[in-house]
Design a protein around this motif. Structure first.
Motif, short mmCIF file in Angstrom:
data_model
loop_
_atom_site.label_atom_id
_atom_site.label_comp_id
_atom_site.label_asym_id
_atom_site.label_seq_id
_atom_site.Cartn_x
_atom_site.Cartn_y
_atom_site.Cartn_z
N UNK A 178 99.26 1.70 41.80
CA UNK A 178 98.94 2.74 41.77
C UNK A 178 99.02 2.75 44.00
N UNK A 179 98.68 4.09 44.01
CA UNK A 179 99.07 4.73 45.11
C UNK A 179 98.42 6.19 45.78
N UNK A 191 92.89 15.32 40.81
CA UNK A 191 92.23 16.10 41.64
C UNK A 191 90.82 15.49 42.03
N UNK A 192 90.09 14.61 41.97
CA UNK A 192 89.05 14.27 42.66
C UNK A 192 89.15 13.61 43.74
N UNK A 193 90.66 13.15 44.39
CA UNK A 193 90.93 12.23 45.22
C UNK A 193 92.11 12.56 46.14
N UNK A 194 92.06 13.80 46.72
CA UNK A 194 93.14 14.45 46.93
C UNK A 194 93.27 15.73 47.85
N UNK A 216 88.19 5.84 50.73
CA UNK A 216 89.09 5.07 51.28
C UNK A 216 90.50 6.48 51.66
N UNK A 217 89.94 7.27 50.71
CA UNK A 217 90.81 8.58 51.15
C UNK A 217 90.66 9.25 52.99
N UNK A 218 89.25 9.03 53.52
CA UNK A 218 88.94 10.00 54.54
C UNK A 218 89.60 8.70 55.20
N UNK A 222 93.04 -1.46 42.80
CA UNK A 222 91.92 -0.49 42.18
C UNK A 222 91.09 0.11 42.83
N UNK A 223 90.24 -1.26 43.43
CA UNK A 223 89.01 -1.05 43.98
C UNK A 223 89.23 0.26 45.55
N UNK A 224 90.61 0.48 46.02
CA UNK A 224 90.62 1.17 46.27
C UNK A 224 91.14 3.21 46.70
N UNK A 225 90.72 3.39 44.56
CA UNK A 225 90.73 4.61 44.60
C UNK A 225 89.58 4.78 44.97
N UNK A 226 89.17 5.45 45.66
CA UNK A 226 87.41 6.31 45.87
C UNK A 226 87.36 6.81 47.07
N UNK A 227 86.61 7.68 47.35
CA UNK A 227 86.84 9.21 48.36
C UNK A 227 86.78 8.62 49.97
#
Length: 291
Positions: free
Chosen positions: A235-236, A175-178, A76-78, A69-74
């Protein structure tokens, strides 16, 4: 012809959403955070017209990784995007060094190389940079400026009410993290999309996106959506890297039909061949008659 029914005939269903299937497999395979799966995916685009970067065949290297859950950030996406980008630039360096004739015998722009660092830009920022352009025009302008971009956040409309950078399914990514990896193609100098990826929806983002799309009451009780809402799927983060698109980039070809056996309408095939594009035949081509 006799239509005798085979004893092995059966009804079957083709998986329509690899993104959803991969999340279910993470659970089935008991993947821990940081572990994931890889799929060599080939699928059919039904009724697709086809153009220089699309055919009726979609081939991708797909991946899905379990996250916390903590990795669901912009940020981490980058981090995920930079890992994929490193693989792409390493592949370009390897191929062009091993096969220098790609550059030496190619178009004068074939020697152009991808930037080592990818530029991150939000869909809102991109829209503000080029407000008078359509989606593909502004993406082309951006990749000609930066070489390669990752557009963060695709699916929500712009703040000024303009349509989203790209319409996305409400049940796949948050849609905020893709986003998409898009590069400048050396030959065409046009936008060239390599990958679409993102951190997948959780309960909150799924409900918001279903509501925005106007399908909340219709889809919230479907099996997969219900599993997400009840926290029964991991979560993935996941996505796909276009195989033929990447081959086009690395081999410096201007048409996907030069690296993939697709299926083309007769007129498109003729136009490409007449333009000097060395299409891989999707048909038996009769030998030229000799006197």
């Amino acid at each position: 012809t006799m239509n005798t029914k085979s004893p092995y005939e059966m009804d079957c269903e083709v998986v329509q959403s690899l993104a959803k299937w991969k999340r279910l497999m993470l659970d089935r395979l008991e993947c821990e955070v940081g572990e994931g799966i890889y799929c060599d995916s080939t699928s059919i685009r039904k009724g697709y017209k086809g153009d220089t970067t699309h055919s009726s065949i979609a081939d991708q290297w797909d991946f899905e990784i379990r996250v916390s859950k903590e990795q669901r950030t912009v940020e981490q996406l980058k981090t995920f995007v930079r890992t994929i980008w490193q693989i792409v630039t390493d592949a370009e360096e390897y191929i062009l060094n091993k096969f220098p004739e790609i550059v030496l015998k190619g178009h004068e722009t074939a020697s152009w190389r991808l930037p080592k660092e990818i530029t991150f830009v939000t869909s809102e920022e991109l829209h503000a940079m080029y407000p008078d352009m359509d989606v593909h025009e502004r993406e082309t302008a951006a990749v000609n400026k930066y070489g390669a971009i990752f557009i963060v956040g695709m699916g929500w409309p712009m703040n000024d009410g303009s349509p989203p950078e790209e319409v996305r399914s409400p049940g796949y990514d948050d849609w905020n993290l893709n986003g998409d990896i898009i590069v400048r193609h050396p030959l065409t100098e046009y936008r060239h999309e390599l990958s679409s990826m993102g951190i997948r929806v959780d309960k909150d983002s799924l409900l918001k996106q279903l509501e925005h799309r106007g399908v909340l009451n219709k889809e919230r009780d479907l099996a997969f959506q219900r599993a997400v809402i009840e926290d029964k799927v991991p979560l993935s983060y996941g996505g796909g890297l276009g195989i033929s698109r990447l081959c086009m980039l690395l081999l410096r070809t201007g048409h996907i039909g030069e690296v993939q056996v697709g299926v083309w309408h007769d007129e498109h095939y003729k136009q490409a061949m007449d333009a000097g594009i060395d299409m891989i035949p999707d048909r038996i081509v009769a030998a030229a008659k000799t006197e």
